[in-house]
Design a protein around this motif. Structure first.
Motif, PDB file in Angstrom:
ATOM      1  N   ALA A   1     -11.907  -0.119  -0.238  1.00 15.77           N
ATOM      2  CA  ALA A   1     -11.895  -0.042   1.221  1.00 15.77           C
ATOM      3  C   ALA A   1     -12.207   1.383   1.627  1.00 15.77           C
ATOM      4  O   ALA A   1     -11.771   2.335   0.972  1.00 15.77           O
TER       5      ALA A   1
ATOM      6  N   GLU B   1       0.827  -1.212   0.000  1.00 18.87           N
ATOM      7  CA  GLU B   1       0.000   0.000   0.000  1.00 18.87           C
ATOM      8  C   GLU B   1       0.856   1.254   0.000  1.00 18.87           C
ATOM      9  O   GLU B   1       0.342   2.353   0.115  1.00 18.87           O
TER      10      GLU B   1
ATOM     11  N   GLY C   1     -11.373   4.067  -1.346  1.00 14.47           N
ATOM     12  CA  GLY C   1     -10.878   3.924  -2.706  1.00 14.47           C
ATOM     13  C   GLY C   1     -10.676   2.473  -3.039  1.00 14.47           C
ATOM     14  O   GLY C   1     -10.572   1.624  -2.146  1.00 14.47           O
TER      15      GLY C   1
ATOM     16  N   ARG D   1      -9.394  -5.248 -10.254  1.00 10.08           N
ATOM     17  CA  ARG D   1      -8.031  -5.778 -10.143  1.00 10.08           C
ATOM     18  C   ARG D   1      -7.567  -6.462 -11.414  1.00 10.08           C
ATOM     19  O   ARG D   1      -8.377  -6.881 -12.250  1.00 10.08           O
TER      20      ARG D   1
ATOM     21  N   ASP E   1     -13.384  -3.097   4.560  1.00  9.96           N
ATOM     22  CA  ASP E   1     -12.653  -3.637   3.428  1.00  9.96           C
ATOM     23  C   ASP E   1     -13.577  -4.575   2.656  1.00  9.96           C
ATOM     24  O   ASP E   1     -14.227  -5.435   3.261  1.00  9.96           O
TER      25      ASP E   1
ATOM     26  N   GLN F   1      -5.371  -6.484   1.426  1.00  4.53           N
ATOM     27  CA  GLN F   1      -5.502  -6.506  -0.029  1.00  4.53           C
ATOM     28  C   GLN F   1      -5.273  -7.885  -0.662  1.00  4.53           C
ATOM     29  O   GLN F   1      -6.118  -8.392  -1.384  1.00  4.53           O
TER      30      GLN F   1
HETATM   31  N1  ASP Z   1      -6.385  -2.003  -0.172  1.00  7.98           N
HETATM   32  C1  ASP Z   1      -6.722  -0.726  -0.699  1.00  7.98           C
HETATM   33  C2  ASP Z   1      -6.370   0.351   0.324  1.00  7.98           C
HETATM   34  O1  ASP Z   1      -6.139   0.067   1.474  1.00  7.98           O
HETATM   35  C3  ASP Z   1      -8.166  -0.587  -1.022  1.00  7.98           C
HETATM   36  C4  ASP Z   1      -8.571  -1.440  -2.158  1.00  7.98           C
HETATM   37  O2  ASP Z   1      -7.984  -1.355  -3.245  1.00  7.98           O
HETATM   38  O3  ASP Z   1      -9.517  -2.201  -1.970  1.00  7.98           O
HETATM   39  O4  ASP Z   1      -6.302   1.517  -0.023  1.00  7.98           O
END
Ligand code: ASP
Length: 578
Positions: free
Chosen positions: A524, A164, A477, A481, A226, A188
């Protein structure tokens, strides 16, 4: 029995009843031979009255039994203000030391002392309201997502570095000397693996850990809502989570948000608001004026890639001193501008600017027209490289919005920002970074550029990524994927991550994609931020029961702290700090 009612429950209709209450003594005061006690619990305050001196102090825990009677002087500000309870029996359940600050709506204690005695601060009504709101919102999230067929699944905390973009917190492994777990910056990779595993709709209200410098809206451990879904396109994700936010606004605040929510491209957000999280509660948009002011002999502008301006309503009366102060303000490192040019649209119709020497009144008028500035407005101009200058104008816009009171926390203006660039070039390290994270897919129509080796092509690639923005804050955001091993490998290559490194860090996910990964995407939300904004506050600290201070310390439990040598040895750790 400790109590028949809570301290927020009794009303005039209960007069004549014999009740038992338990709680904390907020205050006790003597008045004409009587003692009045305010008894408090998390439900409210009830006034007690007795003719004897009960000898109780602030924050003592007591239980009383007595009769509910009508008050002689009613207090319309308190829900229980029509009644009081005449004490017949009082039991001290526990004495208390005098607390180091007042436990009232507004306390006399400073931030540090209240942090040290957080459990006392948490007794105060504003914090209780904050945590109650947080609870309400968490329930809304669960109800809504459960209704949409989402499953709440927990993922591990002791994992491996997640990408991240922040620093990891690490935990040494006793059983595997010299090796470390990383705490998740987000779940993620696990949520994507759950999609590979066929769980289709996942969510989790989950703690995430990022070792970053702290600010009002940042804590080293924070909570995300999430989520991940399979067989979805961007539209499905936006639709589902707009629905979630809509139900949170409606059920927790009674606020209706637009249906559908407005959307803005990243490009428009940057061009018009100088921010990818625009506060659209007020206008004051940024306008590019390069064409109007370049080539007129003013070398500062002539040598700039971009010249932009905002028109601030009703500020033409700013004095010389105020303008000097504002100029210093934009020069602070947090803003980073080199200087500030102003054009005053005086109330009498004249125009006065700091660049009068270089421009005719007609030329300045043309700038004013482009900005639709009116008499009484103050035009503020910055110049430099395009995106950098827009960002500075964006910061200035927010500052002026604050000064003019245009950012009412009770007004909510949510929107989606879409069409983010996939990659961000960093001049310092001479490489691309993922704007969101490396699992974000390029827009299908931009894939041709994604596989190109030209920097300009790669810079043009837009991502299937989106942010939920509220009042100038990014609340969430996510992205659609990459679900294909080859494309994922290409992404690592574009990011300058070697095959070996990609294999070492993310081999498990590239591998999983070889076993039939469904198309998937998610997002998330920052739950602490949602709570704070819903509560009308900027700082998330009040919405977390036990937060850390700006140095990342919990001053109540005094953590972080040293560990003893035995533990260090067990973990095969050596400290270089004496
Ligand atoms: N894991 C990403 C974040 O923490 C959010 C996501 O792409 O679902 O920003």
């Amino acid at each position: 029995m400790y109590r028949t009612h809570t301290c927020g429950q009794l009303r005039i209709a209960d007069a004549g009843q014999k009740v038992t209450l338990a709680g904390w003594v907020q205050k006790a005061r003597k008045l004409g031979g009587m003692t009045f006690i305010d008894l408090r619990d998390r439900y409210g305050i009830t006034q007690l009255v007795t003719e004897e001196d009960p000898g109780v102090g602030r924050e003592w825990v007591i239980r009383i039994t007595g009769e509910v009677v009508e008050r002689q002087s009613r207090n319309p500000k308190m829900p229980t203000g029509d009644i009081e309870v005449k004490i017949e029996k009082l039991t001290v359940l526990n004495k208390a030391q005098t607390p180091p600050f007042t436990i009232e709506e507004v306390s006399d204690g400073g931030e540090d002392i209240r942090a040290k005695y957080r459990y006392l601060d948490l007794r105060r009504a504003p914090l209780q309201r904050a945590l109650a709101l947080r609870h309400r919102l968490a329930q809304e999230v669960r109800t809504y997502l459960d209704g949409q067929g989402f499953m709440e699944i927990e993922t591990p905390y002791l994992i491996k570095s997640t990408p991240e973009g922040a620093r990891d917190f690490v935990v040494p492994s006793r059983m595997n000397p010299g090796e470390f777990y990383a705490l998740p910056q987000s779940p993620q990779t696990f949520k994507q693996l759950l999609m590979v595993a066929g769980y289709d709709r996942y969510f989790q209200i989950v703690r995430c850990f990022r070792d970053e410098d702290l600010r009002a809206d940042r804590q080293p451990e924070f909570t995300q809502i999430d989520c991940e879904m399979s067989f979805v396109e961007q539209e499905d994700v936006l639709d589902t989570f707009e629905g979630m936010m809509r139900s949170m606004f409606k059920n927790a605040l009674g606020v209706d948000i637009p249906d559908p929510l407005p959307r803005m491209s990243w490009n428009d957000a940057m061009d018009n608001y100088g921010s990818d999280k625009p506060d659209v509660r007020f206008e004051m948009k940024i306008h590019e004026i390069s064409d109007l002011v370049k080539g007129c002999g003013f070398s500062v502008f002539d040598g700039s890639e971009y010249i932009g301006a905002i028109s601030v309503p009703g500020c033409a009366e700013y004095t010389r001193k105020q303008l000097d102060e504002l100029t210093e303000w934009v020069k602070r490192p947090q803003v980073g501008a080199k200087g500030l040019v102003y054009i005053k649209m005086n109330a009498d119709g004249t125009v006065k600017s700091s660049i009068d020497k270089f421009y005719t009144p007609e030329q300045l008028k043309a700038v004013a027209d482009a900005l639709q500035a009116k008499a009484g407005d103050l035009i503020l101009v910055l110049c430099g490289p395009k995106r950098k200058t827009q960002t500075q104008l964006g910061v200035l816009r927010i500052e002026m919005g604050n000064r003019l009171g245009l950012r009412d926390p009770k007004v909510f203006a949510p929107l989606w920002i879409v069409d983010f660039p996939l990659l961000e070039w960093d001049d310092e390290t001479q490489r691309f970074y993922a704007m969101h994270h490396p699992f974000t897919s390029p827009k299908p129509e931009h894939e041709k550029w994604f596989y190109s080796d030209k920097k300009e092509d790669l810079e043009r690639v837009c991502a299937n990524a989106y942010d939920f923005v509220l009042n100038g804050t990014e609340l969430g955001g996510g992205s659609i994927r990459i679900h294909n091993a080859d494309m994922q490998s290409r992404m690592f290559e574009v990011l300058g991550i070697s095959r070996e490194e990609a294999e070492y860090k993310f081999g498990f996910i590239i591998n999983a994609f070889k076993f039939g990964a469904p198309p998937h995407g998610g997002l998330a939300f920052g739950f602490d931020r949602i709570c704070a904004l819903f509560g009308g506050q900027e700082t998330i600290r009040d919405y977390i029961a036990f937060p850390k201070n700006n140095q990342g310390r919990d001053v109540m439990i005094e953590s972080p702290s040293k560990i003893d040598q035995v533990q260090m040895d067990e973990l095969c750790l050596q400290s270089t700090i004496k």
